[in-house]
Scaffold this motif. Structure first.
Motif, short mmCIF file in Angstrom:
data_model
loop_
_atom_site.label_atom_id
_atom_site.label_comp_id
_atom_site.label_asym_id
_atom_site.label_seq_id
_atom_site.Cartn_x
_atom_site.Cartn_y
_atom_site.Cartn_z
N VAL A 1 -4.33 0.98 -10.65
CA VAL A 1 -3.10 0.53 -9.97
C VAL A 1 -3.29 -0.88 -9.44
O VAL A 1 -4.42 -1.35 -9.32
N ASN A 2 -2.18 -1.53 -9.12
CA ASN A 2 -2.23 -2.86 -8.51
C ASN A 2 -1.96 -2.74 -7.03
O ASN A 2 -1.08 -3.41 -6.48
N LEU A 3 -2.67 -1.86 -6.36
CA LEU A 3 -2.47 -1.64 -4.93
C LEU A 3 -3.81 -1.73 -4.23
O LEU A 3 -4.84 -1.34 -4.80
N PRO A 4 -3.82 -2.20 -2.97
CA PRO A 4 -5.08 -2.18 -2.22
C PRO A 4 -5.46 -0.76 -1.85
O PRO A 4 -4.60 0.12 -1.76
N ASP A 5 -6.75 -0.52 -1.64
CA ASP A 5 -7.20 0.77 -1.13
C ASP A 5 -6.61 0.96 0.26
O ASP A 5 -6.72 0.07 1.10
N PRO A 6 -5.98 2.11 0.55
CA PRO A 6 -5.40 2.33 1.89
C PRO A 6 -6.51 2.33 2.95
O PRO A 6 -7.61 2.81 2.68
N PRO A 7 -6.22 1.83 4.15
CA PRO A 7 -7.25 1.77 5.19
C PRO A 7 -7.70 3.16 5.61
O PRO A 7 -6.89 4.08 5.72
N GLY A 8 -9.00 3.30 5.82
CA GLY A 8 -9.54 4.55 6.32
C GLY A 8 -9.61 5.67 5.30
O GLY A 8 -9.76 6.83 5.66
N VAL A 9 -9.49 5.32 4.02
CA VAL A 9 -9.47 6.33 2.95
C VAL A 9 -10.64 6.09 2.00
O VAL A 9 -10.90 4.93 1.64
N ALA A 10 -11.35 7.15 1.60
CA ALA A 10 -12.42 7.03 0.60
C ALA A 10 -11.77 7.07 -0.78
O ALA A 10 -11.17 8.09 -1.14
N VAL A 11 -11.84 5.97 -1.51
CA VAL A 11 -11.14 5.88 -2.79
C VAL A 11 -12.13 5.99 -3.95
O VAL A 11 -13.15 5.30 -3.97
#
Ligand code: C5P
Length: 228
Positions: free
Chosen positions: A58-68
């Motif tokens: 995806v072209n999205l940043p990793d959400p804050p506080g989430v293990a991606v």
């Protein structure tokens, strides 16, 4: 935050499309942006959960506080999901490719003249159905998505039964959805929530608001963490 309604819970979310390789430079994909899945992961983290997000490209940043966990193909996504279990809740928002090339070529395929070879396809694993039908270690709440262009609620109810999940979030991805610019790739969504108790039509809202409402609902169902 840490004291939120999902404190102590592990929430697993899939998001985005998958890419299924044809050869080293080509792949099969779809138009999923990952916006709804990522918004759900972000909302779960804000509610205090430990969140694992298994995301396709995806072209999205990793959400804050989430293990991606970043994956490419459906098979990679299933492996990452299974590795992330156990979870209290699993939300399958990814638009997983239904098919992959039966055998991806090791070298770039050449167009050197003559007949075009047909692309043989084979079916991908159904990640949602696999996890929802697990005999052991099934998350307490398994939630699927259903993107439809017609008969949205009827198809989604059938899908809920077939997949073995608890809830289905059904969205109308047709041009008739009433969402300006459409749902796929857009920032808004109009969904129905299908549970064992019935069908709810939620008003059109931003994907962030749909995510927050969904997280509030599942937090209410799970109730406070039992610490005995
Ligand atoms: O069957 P369909 O693709 O319409 O089902 C959509 C739901 O199933 C979504 O929740 C999607 O994330 C999930 N799914 C999956 N693995 C697949 C296909 C769909 O997890 N191979």
């Amino acid at each position: 935050g840490a004291g939120g309604p999902l404190a102590g819970r592990h929430v697993l979310v899939t998001s985005g499309p998958t890419h299924e390789p044809i050869d080293p430079v080509r792949y099969i994909a779809n138009r999923s942006s990952g916006k709804q899945g990522h918004a759900i992961a972000a909302a779960a983290a804000r509610a205090g959960a430990r969140v694992t997000l298994v995301s396709g490209p995806v072209n999205l940043p990793d959400p804050p506080g989430v293990a991606v966990r970043h994956v490419e193909s459906a098979r990679d996504m299933l492996a990452a999901v299974e590795a992330a279990l156990p979870a209290d809740v699993a939300i399958f928002a990814a638009a997983v490719a239904d098919w992959r090339a039966a055998s991806a070529a090791d070298e770039k395929m050449k167009k050197d003249g003559g007949a075009l070879a047909p692309l043989a396809l084979t079916e991908n694993p159904d990640i949602l159905a696999t996890i929802a039908h697990r005999a052991e270690g099934r998350p307490r709440l398994v939630i699927g998505f259903a993107a439809e262009t017609q008969n949205v609620v009827a198809y989604a109810q059938a899908k809920r039964a077939r997949k073995g999940c608890d809830w289905i979030v059904a969205n109308d991805v047709s041009a008739r959805s009433g969402i300006p610019g459409g749902v796929m790739g857009g920032d808004s969504n109009a969904v129905h929530l299908i549970t064992g108790a019935g069908v709810e039509a939620w008003p059109p809202a931003s994907k962030a608001a749909v995510a927050q409402t969904l997280i509030a609902r599942l937090a209410a169902v799970l109730g406070p963490l039992e610490t005995a």
